[in-house]
Design a protein around this motif. Sequence first.
Motif, mmCIF file in Angstrom:
data_model
loop_
_atom_site.group_PDB
_atom_site.id
_atom_site.type_symbol
_atom_site.label_atom_id
_atom_site.label_comp_id
_atom_site.label_asym_id
_atom_site.label_seq_id
_atom_site.Cartn_x
_atom_site.Cartn_y
_atom_site.Cartn_z
ATOM 1 N N PHE A 5 0.860 -1.175 0.000
ATOM 2 C CA PHE A 5 0.000 0.000 0.000
ATOM 3 C C PHE A 5 0.894 1.221 0.000
ATOM 4 C CE2 PHE A 5 -2.774 -3.275 1.477
ATOM 5 C CZ PHE A 5 -3.968 -2.972 0.837
ATOM 6 N N LEU A 6 0.701 2.087 -0.973
ATOM 7 C CA LEU A 6 1.505 3.295 -1.106
ATOM 8 C C LEU A 6 0.656 4.470 -0.673
ATOM 9 C CD1 LEU A 6 4.184 4.477 -2.226
ATOM 10 C CD2 LEU A 6 2.993 4.768 -4.387
ATOM 11 N N ALA A 7 1.071 5.135 0.382
ATOM 12 C CA ALA A 7 0.315 6.265 0.919
ATOM 13 C C ALA A 7 0.905 7.561 0.391
ATOM 14 C CB ALA A 7 0.364 6.256 2.442
ATOM 15 N N LEU A 8 0.096 8.340 -0.286
ATOM 16 C CA LEU A 8 0.531 9.627 -0.794
ATOM 17 C C LEU A 8 -0.083 10.700 0.090
ATOM 18 C CD1 LEU A 8 0.060 8.996 -4.613
ATOM 19 C CD2 LEU A 8 2.119 8.762 -3.246
ATOM 20 N N ALA A 9 0.767 11.447 0.765
ATOM 21 C CA ALA A 9 0.308 12.488 1.683
ATOM 22 C C ALA A 9 -0.082 13.726 0.891
ATOM 23 C CB ALA A 9 1.395 12.795 2.694
ATOM 24 N N ASN A 39 8.228 13.222 -4.335
ATOM 25 C CA ASN A 39 7.461 14.453 -4.546
ATOM 26 C C ASN A 39 7.491 14.885 -6.003
ATOM 27 O OD1 ASN A 39 6.490 14.996 -1.940
ATOM 28 N ND2 ASN A 39 8.429 15.906 -1.339
ATOM 29 N N ASP A 40 8.617 14.684 -6.660
ATOM 30 C CA ASP A 40 8.755 15.092 -8.058
ATOM 31 C C ASP A 40 7.830 14.312 -8.983
ATOM 32 O OD1 ASP A 40 10.703 16.911 -7.310
ATOM 33 O OD2 ASP A 40 12.352 15.530 -7.764
ATOM 34 N N ASP A 41 7.353 13.169 -8.533
ATOM 35 C CA ASP A 41 6.492 12.316 -9.349
ATOM 36 C C ASP A 41 5.012 12.629 -9.214
ATOM 37 O OD1 ASP A 41 8.683 10.677 -10.233
ATOM 38 O OD2 ASP A 41 8.652 9.734 -8.241
ATOM 39 N N TYR A 42 4.651 13.436 -8.233
ATOM 40 C CA TYR A 42 3.234 13.699 -7.959
ATOM 41 C C TYR A 42 2.620 14.404 -9.163
ATOM 42 C CZ TYR A 42 -0.476 13.731 -4.483
ATOM 43 O OH TYR A 42 -1.605 13.457 -3.779
ATOM 44 N N PRO A 43 1.497 13.909 -9.684
ATOM 45 C CA PRO A 43 0.877 14.553 -10.849
ATOM 46 C C PRO A 43 0.565 16.028 -10.567
ATOM 47 C CG PRO A 43 -0.121 12.418 -10.434
ATOM 48 C CD PRO A 43 0.766 12.722 -9.256
ATOM 49 N N ALA A 44 0.964 16.887 -11.487
ATOM 50 C CA ALA A 44 0.791 18.338 -11.308
ATOM 51 C C ALA A 44 -0.669 18.707 -11.071
ATOM 52 C CB ALA A 44 1.350 19.087 -12.510
ATOM 53 N N SER A 45 -1.581 18.085 -11.805
ATOM 54 C CA SER A 45 -3.004 18.421 -11.640
ATOM 55 C C SER A 45 -3.492 18.027 -10.243
ATOM 56 C CB SER A 45 -3.853 17.737 -12.709
ATOM 57 O OG SER A 45 -3.707 16.331 -12.640
ATOM 58 N N ALA A 46 -3.024 16.905 -9.726
ATOM 59 C CA ALA A 46 -3.422 16.471 -8.383
ATOM 60 C C ALA A 46 -2.866 17.426 -7.340
ATOM 61 C CB ALA A 46 -2.930 15.050 -8.118
ATOM 62 N N GLY A 53 -4.373 10.442 -1.685
ATOM 63 C CA GLY A 53 -5.032 9.173 -1.431
ATOM 64 C C GLY A 53 -4.012 8.080 -1.223
ATOM 65 N N THR A 54 -4.503 6.916 -0.911
ATOM 66 C CA THR A 54 -3.674 5.740 -0.716
ATOM 67 C C THR A 54 -4.025 4.729 -1.786
ATOM 68 O OG1 THR A 54 -3.583 6.112 1.662
ATOM 69 C CG2 THR A 54 -3.045 3.889 0.886
ATOM 70 N N THR A 55 -3.036 4.315 -2.543
ATOM 71 C CA THR A 55 -3.236 3.341 -3.602
ATOM 72 C C THR A 55 -2.649 2.012 -3.160
ATOM 73 O OG1 THR A 55 -3.108 5.036 -5.325
ATOM 74 C CG2 THR A 55 -2.700 2.778 -6.008
ATOM 75 N N LEU A 81 -3.709 9.195 -9.886
ATOM 76 C CA LEU A 81 -2.797 8.754 -8.829
ATOM 77 C C LEU A 81 -2.560 7.243 -8.920
ATOM 78 C CD1 LEU A 81 -3.989 10.830 -5.736
ATOM 79 C CD2 LEU A 81 -2.168 11.361 -7.367
ATOM 80 N N ASP A 82 -3.625 6.490 -9.182
ATOM 81 C CA ASP A 82 -3.497 5.038 -9.307
ATOM 82 C C ASP A 82 -2.618 4.669 -10.502
ATOM 83 O OD1 ASP A 82 -5.220 4.908 -7.141
ATOM 84 O OD2 ASP A 82 -6.963 4.360 -8.347
ATOM 85 N N THR A 83 -2.873 5.294 -11.646
ATOM 86 C CA THR A 83 -2.102 5.019 -12.856
ATOM 87 C C THR A 83 -0.633 5.378 -12.665
ATOM 88 O OG1 THR A 83 -4.040 5.410 -14.232
ATOM 89 C CG2 THR A 83 -1.902 5.548 -15.319
ATOM 90 N N THR A 84 -0.381 6.534 -12.060
ATOM 91 C CA THR A 84 0.995 6.963 -11.810
ATOM 92 C C THR A 84 1.706 5.986 -10.888
ATOM 93 O OG1 THR A 84 0.449 9.289 -12.172
ATOM 94 C CG2 THR A 84 2.425 8.836 -10.880
ATOM 95 N N THR A 85 1.010 5.511 -9.873
ATOM 96 C CA THR A 85 1.609 4.557 -8.943
ATOM 97 C C THR A 85 2.090 3.317 -9.682
ATOM 98 O OG1 THR A 85 0.286 5.332 -7.071
ATOM 99 C CG2 THR A 85 1.176 3.089 -6.918
ATOM 100 N N CYS A 86 1.217 2.684 -10.458
ATOM 101 C CA CYS A 86 1.620 1.460 -11.164
ATOM 102 C C CYS A 86 2.715 1.749 -12.188
ATOM 103 C CB CYS A 86 0.416 0.794 -11.835
ATOM 104 S SG CYS A 86 -0.385 -0.441 -10.790
#
Length: 107
Positions: A5-9, A39-46, A53-55, A81-86
Motif C-alpha cells: 500500500f503506497l500512501a501519498l500524503a 514528490n517530483d512524481d506527484y501529478p501536477a493536476s493532483a 489518497g492511498t493506492t 494517482l493510481d495510474t501513476t503509482t503502477c
Amino acid sequence: MFAIFLALAAPGDLVTQVVTEDLGEMMTPATNPGSWATNDDYPASAMREEREGTTGFKLAIGVDGLPTQCEIISSSGHADLDTTTCRLIMVRARFTPRRDKNGKAVG
C-alpha cells in the motif's frame, strides 16, 4: 504476488508507507520502496487540486526480480494517482528473487 500500500500524503509532503501482507515466503525489495515514488512524481493536476489518497497494488514479480504486472487492489479514488503509482512501480521496483530448494531463482 506481493502486495504493497503506497500512501501519498498532501502535496509537498509525499510519504511512502509500505505494508506487506503475509503471503508465505515472499521476495523482498532490493531497493528502498520509499524511492519508488517521490514528490517530483506527484501529478501536477493532483497537486494543484490538493488531491491525495492511498493506492494499494499487487505485483507479479519475475524470476529476475522485476515486476511483470501491477494491479490496483485498492484505489486512491483518483485514476491519475493510481495510474501513476503502477507506472512508477513497474519502472523502479526491484526485488531479490526467492530461491527454491535447489537455489534456483523463482518468481
